[in-house]
Design a protein around this motif. Structure first.
Motif, PDB file in Angstrom:
ATOM      1  N   GLY A  58       0.819  -1.202   0.000  1.00 58.82           N
ATOM      2  CA  GLY A  58       0.000   0.000   0.000  1.00 58.82           C
ATOM      3  C   GLY A  58       0.858   1.259   0.000  1.00 58.82           C
ATOM      4  N   LEU A  59       0.217   2.403   0.208  1.00 59.50           N
ATOM      5  CA  LEU A  59       0.901   3.691   0.210  1.00 59.50           C
ATOM      6  C   LEU A  59       1.277   4.089   1.632  1.00 59.50           C
ATOM      7  N   PHE A  60       2.216   5.042   1.744  1.00 64.51           N
ATOM      8  CA  PHE A  60       2.555   5.583   3.055  1.00 64.51           C
ATOM      9  C   PHE A  60       2.979   7.030   2.898  1.00 64.51           C
ATOM     10  N   THR A  61       2.909   7.781   3.993  1.00 61.88           N
ATOM     11  CA  THR A  61       3.402   9.148   4.022  1.00 61.88           C
ATOM     12  C   THR A  61       4.345   9.308   5.208  1.00 61.88           C
ATOM     13  N   PHE A  62       5.297  10.231   5.063  1.00 61.90           N
ATOM     14  CA  PHE A  62       6.304  10.457   6.099  1.00 61.90           C
ATOM     15  C   PHE A  62       6.440  11.961   6.285  1.00 61.90           C
ATOM     16  N   ASP A  63       6.239  12.442   7.513  1.00 55.73           N
ATOM     17  CA  ASP A  63       6.275  13.882   7.793  1.00 55.73           C
ATOM     18  C   ASP A  63       7.613  14.343   8.367  1.00 55.73           C
ATOM     19  N   GLY A  64       8.612  13.472   8.320  1.00 55.62           N
ATOM     20  CA  GLY A  64       9.914  13.795   8.882  1.00 55.62           C
ATOM     21  C   GLY A  64      10.118  13.214  10.268  1.00 55.62           C
ATOM     22  N   VAL A  65       9.016  12.758  10.873  1.00 54.92           N
ATOM     23  CA  VAL A  65       9.087  12.172  12.214  1.00 54.92           C
ATOM     24  C   VAL A  65       8.435  10.794  12.230  1.00 54.92           C
ATOM     25  N   GLU A  66       7.222  10.723  11.706  1.00 55.34           N
ATOM     26  CA  GLU A  66       6.470   9.473  11.767  1.00 55.34           C
ATOM     27  C   GLU A  66       6.025   9.019  10.378  1.00 55.34           C
ATOM     28  N   VAL A  67       5.893   7.697  10.242  1.00 56.92           N
ATOM     29  CA  VAL A  67       5.368   7.088   9.022  1.00 56.92           C
ATOM     30  C   VAL A  67       3.910   6.713   9.261  1.00 56.92           C
ATOM     31  N   ARG A  68       3.065   7.052   8.306  1.00 60.04           N
ATOM     32  CA  ARG A  68       1.663   6.639   8.371  1.00 60.04           C
ATOM     33  C   ARG A  68       1.365   5.785   7.150  1.00 60.04           C
TER      34      ARG A  68
END
Length: 230
Positions: free
Chosen positions: A85-95
């Motif tokens: 699947g897809l994921f996003t990373f804000d510089g601190v946490e992976v969702r």
């Protein structure tokens, strides 16, 4: 490619861009081999105390460990695709966003991504499907291309909104409801990546050189110009 290698490359690229590192006038810039480049990255991470490094995997939120592509959205967040699947990373946490929560990806997992000018993300599948997502939510899909049921291995949107696509590493383009492709023998060998040059035209690199691709005024056959022979 591991997540660790990707994040190392991203951070090192940011360092070079931020410092404006470039050769002095008259200096020959030697491009390192892949092995040398990775060795340099490892050395920089080991000796520079200002650089920190952390591994990210399923325990930190990735849907799966095989990362195919990463892009940055308009807000500066990193997005990536995995077989899970897809994921996003804000510089601190992976969702992570698992395939089960995204109907478009249930039929086939993602294999490529690209940023669109409107802030959405293009996502290609292993079975050839291509759709746009915003905040991991499906928006719409493109019609079938001339090589259905073939993996999307690369995506890049040009300034004129043309979507350039690598289908099993062969270049194609989609513009204003029409697909364009090439049957030329020059494209028989596999391609690796797209770039958009200063004129806004697409170039594609591969094992046998670099080609410039143009959409014709009439017909659907891409025109090809050899820029750098292999």
């Amino acid at each position: 490619m591991t997540v660790a290698s990707i994040l190392k490359a991203v951070v090192l690229t940011a360092i070079v861009v931020a410092t404006g590192a470039q050769p002095a006038f008259g200096q020959v810039l030697k491009l390192p081999s892949e092995a040398d480049a990775l060795s340099d990255i490892d050395s920089r991470f080991e000796t520079d105390p200002s650089i920190t490094f952390r591994d990210y995997g399923p325990e930190q939120g990735l849907p799966q460990t095989s990362v195919h592509s990463i892009v940055f959205d308009a807000a500066g967040f990193m997005w990536g695709s995995t077989f899970g699947g897809l994921f996003t990373f804000d510089g601190v946490e992976v969702r992570g966003f698992e395939i089960s929560s995204q109907p478009f990806l249930v039929a086939s997992p993602p294999s490529a991504m690209a940023r669109s000018a409107d802030g959405s993300l293009w996502v290609g599948r292993l079975d050839g499907g291509i759709a746009r997502f915003r905040n991991a939510q499906y928006l719409d899909s493109l019609p079938s291309h001339p090589r259905p049921f073939t993996a999307v291995t690369g995506l890049l949107e040009a300034p004129d909104s043309t979507l350039w696509v690598l289908i099993d590493n062969q270049p194609m383009a989609y513009r204003r409801g029409q697909w364009y492709s090439s049957s030329a023998q020059t494209l028989a060998r596999r391609r690796s990546s797209f770039i958009i040059d200063g004129r806004g035209e697409a170039m594609v690199a591969g094992a046998d050189g670099v080609l410039r691709l143009k959409i014709p005024d009439q017909g659907t056959e891409l025109s090809i110009e050899v820029v750098i022979p292999g």
